[in-house]
Scaffold this motif. Sequence first.
Motif, PDB file in Angstrom:
ATOM      1  N   UNK A  41      -1.872   3.630  -0.335  1.00 52.05           N
ATOM      2  CA  UNK A  41      -1.431   4.119  -1.560  1.00 52.05           C
ATOM      3  C   UNK A  41      -2.356   5.399  -1.684  1.00 52.05           C
ATOM      4  N   UNK A  42      -1.893   6.238  -2.804  1.00 54.25           N
ATOM      5  CA  UNK A  42      -2.471   7.479  -3.169  1.00 54.25           C
ATOM      6  C   UNK A  42      -3.860   7.243  -3.685  1.00 54.25           C
ATOM      7  N   UNK A  43      -4.060   6.234  -4.900  1.00 50.74           N
ATOM      8  CA  UNK A  43      -5.085   6.276  -5.498  1.00 50.74           C
ATOM      9  C   UNK A  43      -6.493   5.977  -4.880  1.00 50.74           C
ATOM     10  N   UNK A  44      -6.331   4.856  -3.705  1.00 53.43           N
ATOM     11  CA  UNK A  44      -7.645   4.891  -2.954  1.00 53.43           C
ATOM     12  C   UNK A  44      -8.067   6.330  -2.010  1.00 53.43           C
ATOM     13  N   UNK A  45      -6.999   6.928  -1.780  1.00 45.55           N
ATOM     14  CA  UNK A  45      -7.787   8.281  -1.242  1.00 45.55           C
ATOM     15  C   UNK A  45      -8.515   9.004  -2.168  1.00 45.55           C
ATOM     16  N   UNK A  46      -8.005   9.024  -3.580  1.00 46.45           N
ATOM     17  CA  UNK A  46      -8.788  10.106  -4.363  1.00 46.45           C
ATOM     18  C   UNK A  46     -10.102   9.359  -4.664  1.00 46.45           C
ATOM     19  N   UNK A  47     -10.209   7.975  -4.493  1.00 42.86           N
ATOM     20  CA  UNK A  47     -11.401   7.426  -4.989  1.00 42.86           C
ATOM     21  C   UNK A  47     -12.477   7.599  -3.926  1.00 42.86           C
ATOM     22  N   UNK A  48     -12.112   7.582  -2.604  1.00 45.42           N
ATOM     23  CA  UNK A  48     -12.747   7.759  -1.553  1.00 45.42           C
ATOM     24  C   UNK A  48     -13.278   9.229  -1.649  1.00 45.42           C
ATOM     25  N   UNK A  49     -12.250  10.227  -1.791  1.00 39.92           N
ATOM     26  CA  UNK A  49     -12.892  11.643  -1.911  1.00 39.92           C
ATOM     27  C   UNK A  49     -14.276  11.600  -3.165  1.00 39.92           C
ATOM     28  N   UNK A  50     -13.721  11.133  -4.267  1.00 38.47           N
ATOM     29  CA  UNK A  50     -14.687  11.727  -5.296  1.00 38.47           C
ATOM     30  C   UNK A  50     -16.130  10.610  -4.899  1.00 38.47           C
ATOM     31  N   UNK A  51     -16.241   9.581  -4.400  1.00 41.12           N
ATOM     32  CA  UNK A  51     -17.412   8.765  -3.966  1.00 41.12           C
ATOM     33  C   UNK A  51     -18.177   9.551  -3.017  1.00 41.12           C
ATOM     34  N   UNK A  83       2.441   5.795   1.718  1.00 37.32           N
ATOM     35  CA  UNK A  83       3.080   6.600   2.928  1.00 37.32           C
ATOM     36  C   UNK A  83       4.247   5.875   3.596  1.00 37.32           C
ATOM     37  N   UNK A  84       4.234   4.543   3.336  1.00 40.33           N
ATOM     38  CA  UNK A  84       5.172   3.588   3.779  1.00 40.33           C
ATOM     39  C   UNK A  84       6.566   3.591   3.120  1.00 40.33           C
ATOM     40  N   UNK A  85       6.613   4.179   2.025  1.00 39.16           N
ATOM     41  CA  UNK A  85       7.853   4.411   1.237  1.00 39.16           C
ATOM     42  C   UNK A  85       8.051   5.367   0.494  1.00 39.16           C
ATOM     43  N   UNK A  86       9.175   5.658   0.123  1.00 38.70           N
ATOM     44  CA  UNK A  86       9.628   7.030  -0.655  1.00 38.70           C
ATOM     45  C   UNK A  86       9.870   6.646  -1.936  1.00 38.70           C
TER      46      UNK A  86
END
Length: 358
Positions: A281-291, A329-332
């Motif tokens: 999902x999108x949100x874990x990527x943003x949390x990875x970035x700011x951490x 990424x798995x769905x539209x």
Amino acid sequence: MSAPADILAAREALVGWLLDRAFPLWWDPGADLAAGGFHDRLDAAGRPMAGPQRARVQARQVFAYRHAGELGWSGPWRAAMTHGLAALEHHFRRPDGLYRSVRGQDAADLYDQAFVILAHAQVEGEARALALLERLPRGGAGGFAEFDGDELLANPNMHLFEAALAWVEAGGEGPWREMAADQARLAATRLIDAETGAISEVFGPGWIGPEAPAERRVEPGHQFEWAWLLMRWSLASGDAAALGAALRLIEIAERCGVDPVRNVAINALDGDLEPVDAGTRLWPQTERLRAHLLAGALTDDLACWRLAVKAAEGVWKFLEPTGLWRDSLESGDAAPASSLYHIVGAAWQLDQTARGVL
């Protein structure tokens, strides 16, 4: 400490996309200017989709547009904040002072109350926030309980920690600093597993988690998110132990919860830190970035900076040039409005890091 050139470039790209594309789109047509509040989703053409409004979306858009002003958006960010707050107060606030989760329904949960408190922190509406805080049920050990049932959930407590920190960083003291300290202590003494160092999602009375690893859900995105909050608490309080715990959470999430081939954080692990949901999902990527950004700023470790750049690349896998995004990424599926809060949080941390602000 000076941020590397790659971090500065990542800041220009993401903030520029928000200013030019996302902020205008999610205000118009993202706001329902006739009936109040913000739409919950936009379709692939950027059109509002029919469906109920959620309180968390209104509160998160208040947060997003407050930061839009800080990031330099020249659009009507104050009007957008006012619009979201008006919806919360007129359509979601119940007579008892709690906020319903869905417009037109009466049910309320702890998670949504956390975001209402965070929204009021953006406009310094302390009296309303304190009144709401007084109505939240306590779960022992400094944590908060759900309104119904015996389960204790880490996620709403994490966002209450975030809301308390927002008030502390805005100059609030007293109950806000006490609440933030309680949440940091809860994480250190009850939520973080002594063996693995990770935080799972669901606990029983006394904040006791399930014994069987298969019954414990560990979300990499939440490890990054808890880490970012604990680092902020370390800055606000001088708590070195909180920084140490945060860096360990980041290491666990990156090592066990990131697919190195796709360069994305996955959805979930079990209690043994083995993948049980490799979806994205999108949100874990943003949390990875700011951490990784805040860890890099605090440690000036080249490895943190490199991982922050990789995390920024992971975020872009989900973003569309139009200002929309894919939730997975798995769905539209249509773009959920609630994700703007996560993207803006990452962009704000990029901006702070690029400017050398802790």
